[in-house]
Design an enzyme around this catalytic site. Structure first.
Site, short mmCIF file in Angstrom:
data_model
loop_
_atom_site.label_atom_id
_atom_site.label_comp_id
_atom_site.label_asym_id
_atom_site.label_seq_id
_atom_site.Cartn_x
_atom_site.Cartn_y
_atom_site.Cartn_z
N THR A 101 -15.29 -45.15 19.25
CA THR A 101 -15.02 -45.56 17.85
C THR A 101 -16.43 -46.17 17.17
O THR A 101 -17.32 -46.48 17.95
CB THR A 101 -14.25 -46.78 18.03
N GLY A 102 -16.57 -45.64 15.88
CA GLY A 102 -17.86 -46.10 15.18
C GLY A 102 -18.87 -45.24 15.83
O GLY A 102 -20.04 -45.54 15.85
N GLY A 103 -18.43 -43.90 15.94
CA GLY A 103 -19.37 -42.84 16.71
C GLY A 103 -20.20 -42.05 15.53
O GLY A 103 -21.06 -41.64 16.11
N SER A 108 -22.57 -43.27 13.71
CA SER A 108 -24.06 -43.91 13.22
C SER A 108 -24.30 -44.96 14.35
O SER A 108 -23.53 -45.46 15.22
CB SER A 108 -23.97 -44.76 12.03
N GLY A 109 -25.81 -45.35 14.57
CA GLY A 109 -26.11 -46.29 15.45
C GLY A 109 -26.01 -46.27 16.88
O GLY A 109 -25.93 -45.20 17.35
N ILE A 110 -25.27 -47.29 17.45
CA ILE A 110 -25.17 -47.32 18.68
C ILE A 110 -24.03 -46.22 19.09
O ILE A 110 -24.08 -45.63 20.23
CB ILE A 110 -24.82 -48.84 19.29
N GLY A 111 -23.07 -46.08 18.36
CA GLY A 111 -21.87 -45.17 18.73
C GLY A 111 -22.48 -43.89 18.60
O GLY A 111 -22.02 -43.11 19.63
N TYR A 127 -19.09 -63.95 12.90
CA TYR A 127 -19.62 -63.03 13.71
C TYR A 127 -19.56 -63.37 15.24
O TYR A 127 -18.95 -62.50 15.92
CB TYR A 127 -20.78 -62.26 13.15
#
Length: 247
Positions: free
Chosen positions: A12-14, A16-19, A149
């Site tokens: 999930t959230g793949g 950008s960034g770490i994903g 957060y």
């Protein structure tokens, strides 16, 4: 070496960034990868770059999560890897000045969304599957103006441990990775000016014993390790990756 050949992975959230980095690493290790994200153009662009399947899904919406699971089930009757990575930072504020709007925004994605992503994907997880939750080193720190957060990530750590116990009879392992400061665009999306962002990064680096920020690829390699047979006796654990910042 393709340690994950034949495995099906959902990130999930793949887009950008770490994903994105993790989807790339999983694919390089032989897995068939599905990435998700809220922004259609970003998901499609990332999927094309990576050579993976992209599905638009908002982790902050339970109906969207359930549709994602249904879509994945059509293509794959089961999955081997679930990386619950999507998350947001939200606005910084003291407890006194917190707004309900920001609270709901962060918790809906980071806690409720992550919780139900795991919940709804459990029937699709193969026995022996691996789940990794993206937490944060702030879950066990007490920084001012970061209560919403930090709380959302502390909640993920609790879910990780309880799910690990519940899913152990099926040999499904559930772990959390808690990065510290990582060079991604998530800070840029937090609303800082260019000058403010530079000051924040400088402040962060001064508090990291290794004196630099980590890279998304560092986290990707840890997640991939936890999804491999090399970690077959690890479950219910949290791995802090912050250059010693929490010390």
């Amino acid at each position: 070496m393709k340690d994950l050949k034949g495995k099906v992975a959902v990130v999930t959230g793949g887009n950008s960034g770490i994903g994105y980095a993790t989807a790339k690493e999983l694919k390089e290790q032989g897995a068939e990868v599905i990435i998700t994200g809220r922004r259609k153009e970003a998901v499609e662009a990332a999927a094309a770059e990576l050579g993976v399947t992209g599905i638009v899904a908002d982790q902050g919406s339970l109906p969207a999560i359930e549709k994602l699971v249904a879509d994945v089930k059509v293509a794959h009757s089961s999955i081997d890897i679930l990386f619950v990575n999507a998350g947001v930072v939200g606005s910084s504020s003291s407890v006194e000045n917190a707004t309900e709007e920001n609270f709901d925004y962060v918790l809906d994605i980071n806690f409720k969304g992550a919780y139900f992503t795991l919940s709804r994907f459990i029937p699709l997880l193969k026995d022996g599957a691996s789940v990794v939750m993206l937490s944060s080193n702030t879950a066990s720190m007490n920084g001012a103006n970061n209560s919403i957060y930090s709380s959302s990530k502390a909640a993920l750590n609790a879910i990780t441990k309880i799910a690990a116990v519940e899913l152990a009879p099926r040999h499904i392992r559930v772990n959390a990775v808690s990065p510290g400061p990582i060079e991604t665009d998530i800070l840029s999306k937090a609303g800082y000016t260019e000058e403010g962002l530079k000051a924040v990064k400088s402040w962060i680096i001064d508090r990291v014993p290794l004196h630099h920020m980590g890279k998304a690829e560092d986290v990707a390699r840890m997640v991939t390790h936890l999804c491999s047979d090399a970690s077959s006796f690890i479950t219910g654990s949290e791995f802090i990756m912050d250059g010693g910042m929490r010390l």
